[in-house]
Design an enzyme around this catalytic site. Structure first.
Site, PDB file in Angstrom:
ATOM      1  N   LYS A  22       0.571  14.182 -11.409  1.00 51.08           N
ATOM      2  CA  LYS A  22       0.893  12.749 -11.342  1.00 51.08           C
ATOM      3  C   LYS A  22      -0.253  11.960 -10.712  1.00 51.08           C
ATOM      4  O   LYS A  22      -0.680  10.936 -11.234  1.00 51.08           O
ATOM      5  CB  LYS A  22       2.166  12.542 -10.503  1.00 51.08           C
ATOM      6  CG  LYS A  22       2.354  11.109 -10.032  1.00 51.08           C
ATOM      7  CD  LYS A  22       3.619  10.898  -9.233  1.00 51.08           C
ATOM      8  CE  LYS A  22       3.553  11.075  -7.753  1.00 51.08           C
ATOM      9  NZ  LYS A  22       2.867  10.046  -6.970  1.00 51.08           N
ATOM     10  N   ASN A  23      -0.741  12.443  -9.571  1.00 51.00           N
ATOM     11  CA  ASN A  23      -1.717  11.659  -8.811  1.00 51.00           C
ATOM     12  C   ASN A  23      -3.107  11.641  -9.442  1.00 51.00           C
ATOM     13  O   ASN A  23      -3.974  10.882  -9.007  1.00 51.00           O
ATOM     14  CB  ASN A  23      -1.776  12.152  -7.358  1.00 51.00           C
ATOM     15  CG  ASN A  23      -0.523  11.751  -6.597  1.00 51.00           C
ATOM     16  OD1 ASN A  23       0.296  10.983  -7.096  1.00 51.00           O
ATOM     17  ND2 ASN A  23      -0.373  12.270  -5.382  1.00 51.00           N
ATOM     18  N   CYS A 116       6.959   1.423   1.597  1.00 52.83           N
ATOM     19  CA  CYS A 116       7.981   2.254   0.982  1.00 52.83           C
ATOM     20  C   CYS A 116       8.561   3.147   2.067  1.00 52.83           C
ATOM     21  O   CYS A 116       8.183   3.027   3.239  1.00 52.83           O
ATOM     22  CB  CYS A 116       7.422   3.068  -0.179  1.00 52.83           C
ATOM     23  SG  CYS A 116       6.292   4.347   0.314  1.00 52.83           S
ATOM     24  N   ARG A 121       2.046   1.354   4.345  1.00 52.54           N
ATOM     25  CA  ARG A 121       1.082   1.562   3.270  1.00 52.54           C
ATOM     26  C   ARG A 121       0.343   0.297   2.799  1.00 52.54           C
ATOM     27  O   ARG A 121       0.441  -0.109   1.636  1.00 52.54           O
ATOM     28  CB  ARG A 121       1.769   2.256   2.089  1.00 52.54           C
ATOM     29  CG  ARG A 121       2.461   3.541   2.501  1.00 52.54           C
ATOM     30  CD  ARG A 121       3.042   4.295   1.345  1.00 52.54           C
ATOM     31  NE  ARG A 121       2.026   4.914   0.517  1.00 52.54           N
ATOM     32  CZ  ARG A 121       2.299   5.643  -0.563  1.00 52.54           C
ATOM     33  NH1 ARG A 121       3.536   5.806  -0.955  1.00 52.54           N
ATOM     34  NH2 ARG A 121       1.331   6.198  -1.246  1.00 52.54           N
ATOM     35  N   PRO A 122      -0.431  -0.331   3.689  1.00 57.69           N
ATOM     36  CA  PRO A 122      -1.192  -1.513   3.278  1.00 57.69           C
ATOM     37  C   PRO A 122      -2.314  -1.176   2.286  1.00 57.69           C
ATOM     38  O   PRO A 122      -2.652  -0.003   2.117  1.00 57.69           O
ATOM     39  CB  PRO A 122      -1.789  -2.022   4.593  1.00 57.69           C
ATOM     40  CG  PRO A 122      -1.807  -0.851   5.500  1.00 57.69           C
ATOM     41  CD  PRO A 122      -0.670   0.049   5.083  1.00 57.69           C
ATOM     42  N   GLN A 125      -7.846  -1.850   2.617  1.00 60.81           N
ATOM     43  CA  GLN A 125      -9.150  -1.214   2.374  1.00 60.81           C
ATOM     44  C   GLN A 125      -9.611  -1.412   0.930  1.00 60.81           C
ATOM     45  O   GLN A 125     -10.806  -1.509   0.660  1.00 60.81           O
ATOM     46  CB  GLN A 125      -9.104   0.282   2.711  1.00 60.81           C
ATOM     47  CG  GLN A 125      -8.739   0.557   4.158  1.00 60.81           C
ATOM     48  CD  GLN A 125      -9.712  -0.087   5.133  1.00 60.81           C
ATOM     49  OE1 GLN A 125     -10.928   0.130   5.052  1.00 60.81           O
ATOM     50  NE2 GLN A 125      -9.186  -0.880   6.054  1.00 60.81           N
ATOM     51  N   ASP A 304       1.723  15.615   1.020  1.00 58.17           N
ATOM     52  CA  ASP A 304       2.686  15.698  -0.082  1.00 58.17           C
ATOM     53  C   ASP A 304       3.360  17.066  -0.182  1.00 58.17           C
ATOM     54  O   ASP A 304       4.242  17.264  -1.028  1.00 58.17           O
ATOM     55  CB  ASP A 304       2.006  15.368  -1.425  1.00 58.17           C
ATOM     56  CG  ASP A 304       1.588  13.911  -1.516  1.00 58.17           C
ATOM     57  OD1 ASP A 304       1.957  13.127  -0.627  1.00 58.17           O
ATOM     58  OD2 ASP A 304       0.870  13.563  -2.478  1.00 58.17           O
ATOM     59  N   ILE A 326      -0.682  11.598   8.343  1.00 56.75           N
ATOM     60  CA  ILE A 326      -1.132  10.629   7.323  1.00 56.75           C
ATOM     61  C   ILE A 326      -0.212   9.410   7.244  1.00 56.75           C
ATOM     62  O   ILE A 326      -0.676   8.278   7.198  1.00 56.75           O
ATOM     63  CB  ILE A 326      -1.242  11.296   5.922  1.00 56.75           C
ATOM     64  CG1 ILE A 326      -2.117  12.551   5.977  1.00 56.75           C
ATOM     65  CG2 ILE A 326      -1.751  10.303   4.882  1.00 56.75           C
ATOM     66  CD1 ILE A 326      -3.589  12.318   6.239  1.00 56.75           C
ATOM     67  N   ARG A 396      10.347  10.446 -10.494  1.00 59.14           N
ATOM     68  CA  ARG A 396       9.050   9.760 -10.451  1.00 59.14           C
ATOM     69  C   ARG A 396       7.914  10.764 -10.583  1.00 59.14           C
ATOM     70  O   ARG A 396       6.886  10.465 -11.183  1.00 59.14           O
ATOM     71  CB  ARG A 396       8.873   9.069  -9.078  1.00 59.14           C
ATOM     72  CG  ARG A 396       9.398   7.675  -8.981  1.00 59.14           C
ATOM     73  CD  ARG A 396       8.940   7.071  -7.657  1.00 59.14           C
ATOM     74  NE  ARG A 396       7.515   7.202  -7.508  1.00 59.14           N
ATOM     75  CZ  ARG A 396       6.887   7.426  -6.347  1.00 59.14           C
ATOM     76  NH1 ARG A 396       7.531   7.491  -5.221  1.00 59.14           N
ATOM     77  NH2 ARG A 396       5.582   7.551  -6.315  1.00 59.14           N
TER      78      ARG A 396
HETATM   79  C1  LIG Z   1      -0.693   7.920  -6.401  1.00 58.55           C
HETATM   80  C2  LIG Z   1      -1.302   8.747  -5.334  1.00 58.55           C
HETATM   81  O1  LIG Z   1      -2.358   9.315  -5.505  1.00 58.55           O
HETATM   82  N1  LIG Z   1      -0.606   8.847  -4.198  1.00 58.55           N
HETATM   83  C3  LIG Z   1      -1.117   9.669  -3.120  1.00 58.55           C
HETATM   84  C4  LIG Z   1      -2.110   8.877  -2.326  1.00 58.55           C
HETATM   85  O2  LIG Z   1      -1.424   7.721  -1.850  1.00 58.55           O
HETATM   86  P1  LIG Z   1      -2.290   6.502  -1.252  1.00 58.55           P
HETATM   87  O3  LIG Z   1      -3.580   6.430  -1.950  1.00 58.55           O
HETATM   88  O4  LIG Z   1      -1.393   5.305  -1.276  1.00 58.55           O
HETATM   89  O5  LIG Z   1      -2.507   6.984   0.222  1.00 58.55           O
HETATM   90  P2  LIG Z   1      -3.813   6.685   1.113  1.00 58.55           P
HETATM   91  O6  LIG Z   1      -4.721   7.855   1.034  1.00 58.55           O
HETATM   92  O7  LIG Z   1      -4.352   5.366   0.690  1.00 58.55           O
HETATM   93  O8  LIG Z   1      -3.175   6.539   2.555  1.00 58.55           O
HETATM   94  C5  LIG Z   1      -3.659   7.227   3.679  1.00 58.55           C
HETATM   95  C6  LIG Z   1      -3.364   6.427   4.917  1.00 58.55           C
HETATM   96  O9  LIG Z   1      -4.207   5.279   4.944  1.00 58.55           O
HETATM   97  C7  LIG Z   1      -3.452   4.102   5.106  1.00 58.55           C
HETATM   98  N2  LIG Z   1      -4.119   3.016   4.339  1.00 58.55           N
HETATM   99  C8  LIG Z   1      -4.510   3.233   3.053  1.00 58.55           C
HETATM  100  C9  LIG Z   1      -5.144   2.255   2.332  1.00 58.55           C
HETATM  101  C10 LIG Z   1      -5.381   1.007   2.927  1.00 58.55           C
HETATM  102  O10 LIG Z   1      -5.935   0.078   2.327  1.00 58.55           O
HETATM  103  N3  LIG Z   1      -4.992   0.826   4.216  1.00 58.55           N
HETATM  104  C11 LIG Z   1      -4.354   1.797   4.941  1.00 58.55           C
HETATM  105  O11 LIG Z   1      -4.000   1.579   6.103  1.00 58.55           O
HETATM  106  C12 LIG Z   1      -2.075   4.451   4.546  1.00 58.55           C
HETATM  107  O12 LIG Z   1      -1.065   3.591   5.028  1.00 58.55           O
HETATM  108  C13 LIG Z   1      -1.934   5.883   5.016  1.00 58.55           C
HETATM  109  O13 LIG Z   1      -1.494   5.926   6.341  1.00 58.55           O
HETATM  110  O14 LIG Z   1      -2.603   9.644  -1.236  1.00 58.55           O
HETATM  111  C14 LIG Z   1      -1.596  10.051  -0.314  1.00 58.55           C
HETATM  112  C15 LIG Z   1      -2.285  10.822   0.809  1.00 58.55           C
HETATM  113  O15 LIG Z   1      -2.809  12.001   0.320  1.00 58.55           O
HETATM  114  C16 LIG Z   1      -0.534  10.872  -1.022  1.00 58.55           C
HETATM  115  O16 LIG Z   1       0.531  11.125  -0.137  1.00 58.55           O
HETATM  116  C17 LIG Z   1       0.016  10.150  -2.237  1.00 58.55           C
HETATM  117  O17 LIG Z   1       0.811  11.029  -3.003  1.00 58.55           O
HETATM  118  C1  LIG Z   2       3.700   9.671  -1.912  1.00 59.53           C
HETATM  119  C2  LIG Z   2       3.577  10.065  -3.171  1.00 59.53           C
HETATM  120  O1  LIG Z   2       3.326   9.263  -4.222  1.00 59.53           O
HETATM  121  P1  LIG Z   2       3.036   7.693  -4.272  1.00 59.53           P
HETATM  122  O2  LIG Z   2       1.742   7.444  -3.613  1.00 59.53           O
HETATM  123  O3  LIG Z   2       2.972   7.437  -5.748  1.00 59.53           O
HETATM  124  O4  LIG Z   2       4.185   7.007  -3.586  1.00 59.53           O
HETATM  125  C3  LIG Z   2       3.658  11.499  -3.552  1.00 59.53           C
HETATM  126  O5  LIG Z   2       3.223  11.839  -4.673  1.00 59.53           O
HETATM  127  O6  LIG Z   2       4.169  12.305  -2.754  1.00 59.53           O
END
Ligand SMILES: CC(=O)N[C@H]1[C@@H](OP(=O)(O)OP(=O)(O)OC[C@H]2O[C@@H](n3ccc(=O)[nH]c3=O)[C@H](O)[C@@H]2O)O[C@H](CO)[C@@H](O)[C@@H]1O
Ligand SMILES: C=C(OP(=O)(O)O)C(=O)O
Length: 416
Positions: A22-23, A116, A121-122, A125, A304, A326, A396
């Protein structure tokens, strides 16, 4: 709303074929926005999230044709540079259209994804990186408005490692003027898979797989063919299932080189692993040993997989400690597991688990994707019947999970 009814206690035996990740599929599908050529993809999983992103991409004017696990995208007639709230709210990864639309068309309007169940999850960045590349960004009425006639290469150091942040900026940088350096980039295999597709489309990227990506922008990208990598999270979910229930399963169509941290912990639990080139055989004929771990970015232990390992720890022959680094709120499964008789206490971002001899089935509620998977594992290990509500979370990200588990002997069925 669909539910899963699980009668616990069956050992698992047989083969399971793993689907595409998925990711990896979600950013890769968004990369179709970057070119007017055909992007021909295979090993695309059948998931609600994939259907959502295809709907979103279709609304931009991207042509989508789908045949089983094959999806072909053509971006020669894109005319709507928007991602509406109605779709973005159901799937945060929709933010991945922002970088490609802005880079190729000079503007985009994308709904803010919001938080969520697992955290706030802002996307600051993503925005900071695009601004560094010259984008003018305003936020109004819940939407991100971005414009820039031509993005310019920049050196971007994100405050933390972000997976979709890296992917968005990487896609944007492929069409920017000059060189972009992404420091502190995510090294997750799904980022690498996206980068490999982009290179096949004509992008110039160095440092793939490392935390420093150097991208030389090109004037345009062309079509390409690509097979999405196998889903390491799905694979490890099934390995956790057999660790909890006992049995002997083989998982096929897997990538054994991208899940070392998890495989080490599974061995520590007592799972006997035989590793082939694209398959893993896993045998379990004892009660699992407890494993202590903390989640970190790749190549560390993935967040995950945290909930699924915790499910196995609940029935282990001792105590363990799990630390989530995380996401701030990724223990929603704890209360539900305790309803099944688990003995878990939490203190901040650490969970303390005392293994119990036997879980007992009960009605429980799924709260997010991996929490749902962990409840399926716990229910299969429990005595008696468990009814899991709100499994739309599971749909999902898991391709027919109950069908795959039934085929290896689990007593699990979907109730409509
Ligand atoms: C679709 C997808 O690939 N989803 C994955 C992706 O989510 P996703 O890409 O949303 O997760 P991030 O790696 O961005 O998040 C890591 C951390 O950074 C924080 N953060 C991130 C971006 C930002 O602009 N600001 C900020 O504060 C997030 O809140 C979190 O605490 O990576 C996560 C961490 O491996 C996985 O759990 C998710 O399954
Ligand atoms: C957190 C996950 O996905 P998403 O970033 O799409 O919410 C996940 O795949 O476990």
């Amino acid at each position: 709303m669909d539910k899963l009814l699980i009668q616990g206690g069956n050992r698992l035996h047989g083969d399971i074929t793993i689907s595409g990740a998925k990711n990896a599929a979600l950013p890769i599908l968004c990369a179709g926005l970057l070119t007017s050529g055909d992007v021909e993809l295979s090993n695309v999983p059948h998931l609600h999230d994939v259907a959502t992103i295809l709907k979103l991409l279709g609304q931009t004017g991207l042509k989508v044709s789908q045949d089983n696990d094959k999806v072909t995208l053509n971006g020669s007639a894109i005319d709507k540079l928007e991602a509406p709230y109605e779709l973005v709210k159901t799937m945060r990864a929709s933010i991945l259209v922002l970088g490609p639309l802005l880079a190729r068309f000079g503007q985009a309007k994308v709904s803010l994804p919001g938080g969520c169940a697992i955290g706030s999850r802002p996307v600051d960045q993503h925005i900071k990186g695009l601004q560094a590349m010259g984008a003018e960004i305003t936020i109004e009425a819940g939407y991100i408005y971005a414009k820039c006639a031509k993005l310019k290469g920049a050196r971007i150091v994100t405050d933390m490692i972000t997976v979709t942040g890296t992917e968005n900026l990487l896609m944007a940088a492929t069409l920017a003027d000059g060189e972009t350096v992404l420091e502190n980039a995510a090294c997750e295999p799904e980022v690498t898979d996206l980068a490999n597709l982009l290179v096949a489309m004509g992008a110039k990227i160095e440092g793939i797989g490392s935390n420093r990506l150097v991208i030389q922008g090109v004037a345009e990208l062309h079509g390409a063919k690509h097979a999405v990598i196998s889903d390491r999270i799905e694979a490890v979910t099934f390995l956790c299932a057999v660790a909890a229930t006992g049995g002997d399963i083989s998982i096929r169509n897997t990538r054994v080189d991208i899940m070392d941290a998890a495989l080490d912990k599974l061995r520590e639990m007592g799972l006997q692993l035989t590793i082939g080139d694209t398959w893993i055989r896993a045998r379990m004929d004892q009660r699992p040993h407890p494993v202590t771990f903390r989640t970190t970015e790749y190549p560390g232990f993935p967040t995950d997989m945290q909930a699924q390992f915790m499910a196995v720890n609940t029935v282990a022959d001792g105590a363990s400690r799990v630390t989530e680094t995380i996401f701030e709120n990724r223990f929603m499964h704890v209360q539900e597991m305790n309803r099944l008789g688990a003995a878990i206490e939490t203190d901040g971002n650490t969970a303390f688990i005392k293994g119990v001899e036997q879980l007992v089935g009960a009605p429980v509620m799924a709260t997010d994707l991996r929490a749902s998977a962990s409840l399926v594992i716990a229910a299969m290990a429990a005595r008696g019947e468990t009814l899991i509500d709100r499994i739309y979370h599971l749909d999902r990200g898991y391709d027919q999970m109950e069908v795959k588990l039934s085929a290896v002997g689990a007593n699990i069925r979907r109730i409509k």
